[in-house]
Design a protein around this motif. Structure first.
Motif, PDB file in Angstrom:
ATOM      1  N   VAL A  85     -19.847 -36.039  75.929  1.00 59.15           N
ATOM      2  CA  VAL A  85     -20.955 -36.809  75.363  1.00 59.15           C
ATOM      3  C   VAL A  85     -20.401 -37.789  74.337  1.00 59.15           C
ATOM      4  O   VAL A  85     -19.429 -37.495  73.629  1.00 59.15           O
ATOM      5  CB  VAL A  85     -22.005 -35.874  74.710  1.00 59.15           C
ATOM      6  N   ARG A  86     -21.014 -38.976  74.311  1.00 58.53           N
ATOM      7  CA  ARG A  86     -20.621 -40.010  73.354  1.00 58.53           C
ATOM      8  C   ARG A  86     -21.882 -40.527  72.656  1.00 58.53           C
ATOM      9  O   ARG A  86     -22.823 -40.991  73.305  1.00 58.53           O
ATOM     10  CB  ARG A  86     -19.903 -41.153  74.051  1.00 58.53           C
ATOM     11  N   TYR A  87     -21.917 -40.426  71.331  1.00 62.30           N
ATOM     12  CA  TYR A  87     -23.029 -40.943  70.531  1.00 62.30           C
ATOM     13  C   TYR A  87     -22.576 -42.234  69.851  1.00 62.30           C
ATOM     14  O   TYR A  87     -21.567 -42.252  69.139  1.00 62.30           O
ATOM     15  CB  TYR A  87     -23.455 -39.940  69.460  1.00 62.30           C
ATOM     16  N   THR A  88     -23.322 -43.302  70.065  1.00 59.64           N
ATOM     17  CA  THR A  88     -23.009 -44.590  69.458  1.00 59.64           C
ATOM     18  C   THR A  88     -24.192 -45.010  68.591  1.00 59.64           C
ATOM     19  O   THR A  88     -25.292 -45.269  69.096  1.00 59.64           O
ATOM     20  CB  THR A  88     -22.733 -45.661  70.523  1.00 59.64           C
ATOM     21  N   LEU A  89     -23.977 -45.059  67.278  1.00 58.33           N
ATOM     22  CA  LEU A  89     -25.050 -45.372  66.329  1.00 58.33           C
ATOM     23  C   LEU A  89     -24.767 -46.711  65.661  1.00 58.33           C
ATOM     24  O   LEU A  89     -23.670 -46.938  65.130  1.00 58.33           O
ATOM     25  CB  LEU A  89     -25.152 -44.276  65.263  1.00 58.33           C
ATOM     26  N   ALA A  90     -25.765 -47.595  65.686  1.00 62.91           N
ATOM     27  CA  ALA A  90     -25.697 -48.843  64.933  1.00 62.91           C
ATOM     28  C   ALA A  90     -26.352 -48.598  63.578  1.00 62.91           C
ATOM     29  O   ALA A  90     -27.577 -48.623  63.448  1.00 62.91           O
ATOM     30  CB  ALA A  90     -26.401 -49.969  65.691  1.00 62.91           C
ATOM     31  N   ALA A  91     -25.538 -48.322  62.556  1.00 61.18           N
ATOM     32  CA  ALA A  91     -26.056 -48.013  61.217  1.00 61.18           C
ATOM     33  C   ALA A  91     -26.450 -49.303  60.516  1.00 61.18           C
ATOM     34  O   ALA A  91     -25.618 -50.186  60.310  1.00 61.18           O
ATOM     35  CB  ALA A  91     -25.017 -47.263  60.406  1.00 61.18           C
ATOM     36  N   THR A  92     -27.725 -49.403  60.166  1.00 62.90           N
ATOM     37  CA  THR A  92     -28.237 -50.629  59.540  1.00 62.90           C
ATOM     38  C   THR A  92     -28.930 -50.384  58.209  1.00 62.90           C
ATOM     39  O   THR A  92     -29.249 -51.344  57.508  1.00 62.90           O
ATOM     40  CB  THR A  92     -29.235 -51.322  60.492  1.00 62.90           C
ATOM     41  N   ALA A  93     -29.184 -49.120  57.844  1.00 62.94           N
ATOM     42  CA  ALA A  93     -29.910 -48.815  56.615  1.00 62.94           C
ATOM     43  C   ALA A  93     -29.267 -47.620  55.919  1.00 62.94           C
ATOM     44  O   ALA A  93     -28.547 -46.827  56.536  1.00 62.94           O
ATOM     45  CB  ALA A  93     -31.387 -48.521  56.909  1.00 62.94           C
ATOM     46  N   ARG A  94     -29.546 -47.501  54.637  1.00 57.68           N
ATOM     47  CA  ARG A  94     -28.981 -46.401  53.845  1.00 57.68           C
ATOM     48  C   ARG A  94     -29.431 -45.045  54.388  1.00 57.68           C
ATOM     49  O   ARG A  94     -28.698 -44.055  54.276  1.00 57.68           O
ATOM     50  CB  ARG A  94     -29.424 -46.563  52.384  1.00 57.68           C
ATOM     51  N   ASN A 191     -31.576 -37.684  65.772  1.00 60.33           N
ATOM     52  CA  ASN A 191     -32.517 -38.773  65.995  1.00 60.33           C
ATOM     53  C   ASN A 191     -33.717 -38.545  65.068  1.00 60.33           C
ATOM     54  O   ASN A 191     -34.578 -37.716  65.358  1.00 60.33           O
ATOM     55  CB  ASN A 191     -32.968 -38.807  67.456  1.00 60.33           C
ATOM     56  N   PRO A 192     -33.797 -39.250  63.938  1.00 66.78           N
ATOM     57  CA  PRO A 192     -34.898 -39.011  62.990  1.00 66.78           C
ATOM     58  C   PRO A 192     -36.257 -39.480  63.495  1.00 66.78           C
ATOM     59  O   PRO A 192     -37.278 -39.123  62.908  1.00 66.78           O
ATOM     60  CB  PRO A 192     -34.465 -39.808  61.746  1.00 66.78           C
ATOM     61  N   ARG A 193     -36.278 -40.256  64.592  1.00 66.18           N
ATOM     62  CA  ARG A 193     -37.542 -40.755  65.121  1.00 66.18           C
ATOM     63  C   ARG A 193     -38.089 -39.868  66.238  1.00 66.18           C
ATOM     64  O   ARG A 193     -39.074 -40.208  66.870  1.00 66.18           O
ATOM     65  CB  ARG A 193     -37.365 -42.180  65.666  1.00 66.18           C
ATOM     66  N   ALA A 194     -37.446 -38.734  66.480  1.00 67.39           N
ATOM     67  CA  ALA A 194     -37.906 -37.840  67.548  1.00 67.39           C
ATOM     68  C   ALA A 194     -39.386 -37.504  67.350  1.00 67.39           C
ATOM     69  O   ALA A 194     -39.836 -37.285  66.229  1.00 67.39           O
ATOM     70  CB  ALA A 194     -37.070 -36.558  67.539  1.00 67.39           C
ATOM     71  N   PRO A 195     -40.184 -37.492  68.452  1.00 66.39           N
ATOM     72  CA  PRO A 195     -39.758 -37.535  69.853  1.00 66.39           C
ATOM     73  C   PRO A 195     -39.614 -38.925  70.432  1.00 66.39           C
ATOM     74  O   PRO A 195     -39.346 -39.055  71.608  1.00 66.39           O
ATOM     75  CB  PRO A 195     -40.900 -36.788  70.549  1.00 66.39           C
ATOM     76  N   GLN A 196     -39.846 -39.991  69.617  1.00 67.70           N
ATOM     77  CA  GLN A 196     -39.684 -41.338  70.152  1.00 67.70           C
ATOM     78  C   GLN A 196     -38.207 -41.668  70.330  1.00 67.70           C
ATOM     79  O   GLN A 196     -37.324 -41.057  69.716  1.00 67.70           O
ATOM     80  CB  GLN A 196     -40.323 -42.373  69.216  1.00 67.70           C
ATOM     81  N   LYS A 197     -37.949 -42.636  71.190  1.00 65.93           N
ATOM     82  CA  LYS A 197     -36.575 -43.076  71.436  1.00 65.93           C
ATOM     83  C   LYS A 197     -36.032 -43.782  70.203  1.00 65.93           C
ATOM     84  O   LYS A 197     -36.743 -44.533  69.530  1.00 65.93           O
ATOM     85  CB  LYS A 197     -36.538 -44.015  72.648  1.00 65.93           C
ATOM     86  N   ASP A 198     -34.778 -43.525  69.898  1.00 64.90           N
ATOM     87  CA  ASP A 198     -34.096 -44.174  68.789  1.00 64.90           C
ATOM     88  C   ASP A 198     -33.305 -45.351  69.341  1.00 64.90           C
ATOM     89  O   ASP A 198     -32.295 -45.175  70.016  1.00 64.90           O
ATOM     90  CB  ASP A 198     -33.175 -43.179  68.085  1.00 64.90           C
ATOM     91  N   ASP A 199     -33.779 -46.564  69.071  1.00 61.81           N
ATOM     92  CA  ASP A 199     -33.119 -47.753  69.605  1.00 61.81           C
ATOM     93  C   ASP A 199     -31.728 -47.951  69.013  1.00 61.81           C
ATOM     94  O   ASP A 199     -30.891 -48.637  69.606  1.00 61.81           O
ATOM     95  CB  ASP A 199     -33.971 -48.999  69.340  1.00 61.81           C
ATOM     96  N   ALA A 200     -31.486 -47.376  67.831  1.00 60.15           N
ATOM     97  CA  ALA A 200     -30.183 -47.555  67.186  1.00 60.15           C
ATOM     98  C   ALA A 200     -29.141 -46.572  67.697  1.00 60.15           C
ATOM     99  O   ALA A 200     -27.950 -46.732  67.423  1.00 60.15           O
ATOM    100  CB  ALA A 200     -30.325 -47.417  65.671  1.00 60.15           C
ATOM    101  N   LEU A 201     -29.570 -45.550  68.430  1.00 59.57           N
ATOM    102  CA  LEU A 201     -28.660 -44.497  68.883  1.00 59.57           C
ATOM    103  C   LEU A 201     -28.589 -44.480  70.403  1.00 59.57           C
ATOM    104  O   LEU A 201     -29.601 -44.351  71.084  1.00 59.57           O
ATOM    105  CB  LEU A 201     -29.136 -43.137  68.364  1.00 59.57           C
ATOM    106  N   VAL A 202     -27.396 -44.606  70.931  1.00 61.74           N
ATOM    107  CA  VAL A 202     -27.161 -44.570  72.372  1.00 61.74           C
ATOM    108  C   VAL A 202     -26.370 -43.307  72.696  1.00 61.74           C
ATOM    109  O   VAL A 202     -25.295 -43.080  72.127  1.00 61.74           O
ATOM    110  CB  VAL A 202     -26.400 -45.818  72.859  1.00 61.74           C
ATOM    111  N   VAL A 203     -26.917 -42.483  73.596  1.00 68.65           N
ATOM    112  CA  VAL A 203     -26.264 -41.245  73.999  1.00 68.65           C
ATOM    113  C   VAL A 203     -25.785 -41.401  75.442  1.00 68.65           C
ATOM    114  O   VAL A 203     -26.584 -41.695  76.332  1.00 68.65           O
ATOM    115  CB  VAL A 203     -27.220 -40.042  73.883  1.00 68.65           C
TER     116      VAL A 203
END
Length: 445
Positions: A85-94, A191-203
């Motif tokens: 598994v590969r998690y790719t996160l675009a960190a944009t906020a604190r 994913n803090p937006r669960a159950p919605q999709k997290d656009d910043a996180l690609v699994v």
């Protein structure tokens, strides 16, 4: 020194018990160990437990009464997943710094913008946050700086500059990319937006290479058997082999059978039933090859009878319910042969009982959002809410029953599409070459 092999399950229960403050019998085991700082005896405490998304773990803590040196670490003893598994996160906020992360010791952490990488097996596994991983890296770099300043001031200066860049990342003044790549498949990023999709996180789930299998200590057995003969045998019998229960790690048996799904194809169903803890699990593998085209199946759920439709969800299939703004990525929940109601129950349990949104770390708003999601799923199951249920499988190996077969189902839409380059990459098809090979056969004239 290790005494894990000497530990026995408490009162016949599982060796790895769920971590709970109410479990009075769950106490750490103390072992006298050698301190690697002063070489006197200290005490190591071992706690065998399990946390969700990290399977079974051993939490160890060492303290030395002579020199006060201490050390803590986490070791994963859960089974290696079938895909990496590969998690790719675009960190944009604190707030992204507070995302919880499970990083196993065989996982690699990267920040491409700084050309920074924490190699596999260079750190012990940890349950932490993204900020914690950066702090740990900073602490490791700062540890030998006094020696470097005495030996080579230029090198020490460059490392100080790099440490400053790492610390600056925690303020998230500009976006950066954080990547966790784990061939064992046991790492996790929240994913803090669960159950919605997290656009910043690609699994992304992927097939391990031979080198990665070797790194994990896995060995592929070679066989000279005729595949056609093996498949024919599978059609006529149920195979059984020994395994361990994924919940309590007790010995169990797994049954495997090749089944023909009407109007579809053959699949392999594997079921495990643990007599020790009662846990049951089933998993489905496609019995055929990857189809030339991907498949997208859309069902408009209008009646409670739709819940009884048979459903095959392969490991490469994603699930979407637009009315709930919900998307389940491929690889989640594994392969399943069940009913629509069964899959919705699994989705509801996966989201509502998410351990990263429960307990002391949860917030009332997040809990309420998850409970509202669970209520809406229940309304769909009871027929009180219409919704669209979408299965998107790039490999084309998923199936949803047509109750009007062989006639057309007015509520069911099946589309076939050309896969994108990214989808072929996830399936391992871009690097696969089947042309230009010699067969080794010569024609006789």
């Amino acid at each position: 020194m290790s005494a894990i092999g000497e530990l026995e399950p408490v009162r016949g229960g599982p060796l790895f018990r769920p971590l709970s403050a109410e479990d009075e019998e769950q106490q750490p085991d103390e072992i006298e160990s050698l301190c690697m700082s002063c070489y006197r005896n200290g005490v190591t405490r071992l706690l065998l437990t399990k946390i969700p998304f990290f399977k079974e773990i051993i939490v160890s803590s060492f303290t030395c009464g002579s020199c006060a040196w201490s050390n803590t670490e986490i070791q994963s003893v859960g089974r290696i997943q079938e895909q990496g598994v590969r998690y790719t996160l675009a960190a944009t906020a604190r707030q992204d710094m507070n995302r919880e992360v499970v990083k196993t010791d065989c996982a690699t952490a990267r920040i491409p913008e700084l050309d920074f990488e924490i190699p596999a097996f260079s750190q012990k596994g940890a349950l932490t946050t993204i900020e914690g991983i950066i702090d740990r890296a900073v602490a490791g770099l700062e540890q030998d700086q006094p020696v470097r300043r005495a030996a080579d001031k230029d090198v020490a200066g460059k490392i100080d500059e790099f440490i400053g860049k790492l610390k600056q990342l925690k303020e998230v003044d500009s976006s950066f990319t954080f990547i966790i790549d784990d061939p064992s498949g046991n790492s996790f990023v929240e994913n803090p937006r669960a159950p919605q999709k997290d656009d910043a996180l690609v699994v992304t789930h992927y097939r391990r290479t031979a080198q990665q299998d070797a790194m994990l200590g896995l060995e592929v057995e070679e066989t000279d058997e005729n595949p056609a003969d093996s498949v024919e045998d599978l059609r006529n019998e149920v195979l059984q082999f020994n395994t361990n229960c994924p919940e309590c790690n007790a010995p169990a048996n797994t049954n495997m059978k090749l089944v023909q799904i009407p109007h579809f194809k053959e699949v392999i169903i594997m079921a495990t039933n643990c007599e020790a803890c009662g846990h049951r699990t089933n998993e489905v593998k496609s019995g055929g090859a990857i189809e030339p085209l991907g498949t997208r199946i859309t069902l408009r759920v209008t009646d409670p009878s739709d819940m009884t439709r048979d459903l095959l969800k392969s490991e490469t299939c994603s699930v979407e319910i637009p009315e709930l703004e919900f998307e389940l990525g491929m690889g989640a929940l594994g392969g399943k042969f069940t009913t629509l109601e069964g899959l919705l129950k699994d989705i509801r349990n996966l989201i509502v009982k998410n351990p990263f949104t429960l307990g002391d770390s949860s917030t009332p708003s997040r809990v309420e959002k998850l409970q509202e999601f669970g209520r809406k799923v229940y309304q769909i199951m009871e027929g009180h809410m219409e919704a669209h249920f979408i299965l998107d499988d790039p490999a084309g190996n998923s199936y949803l029953q047509n109750v009007y077969a062989p006639e057309e189902d007015p509520e069911l839409k099946v589309e076939h599409y050309e896969r994108t380059f990214a989808q072929n990459e996830d399936l391992g098809l871009n690097d696969m070459r089947t042309e230009g090979y010699e067969t080794g056969l010569t024609s006789e004239r």
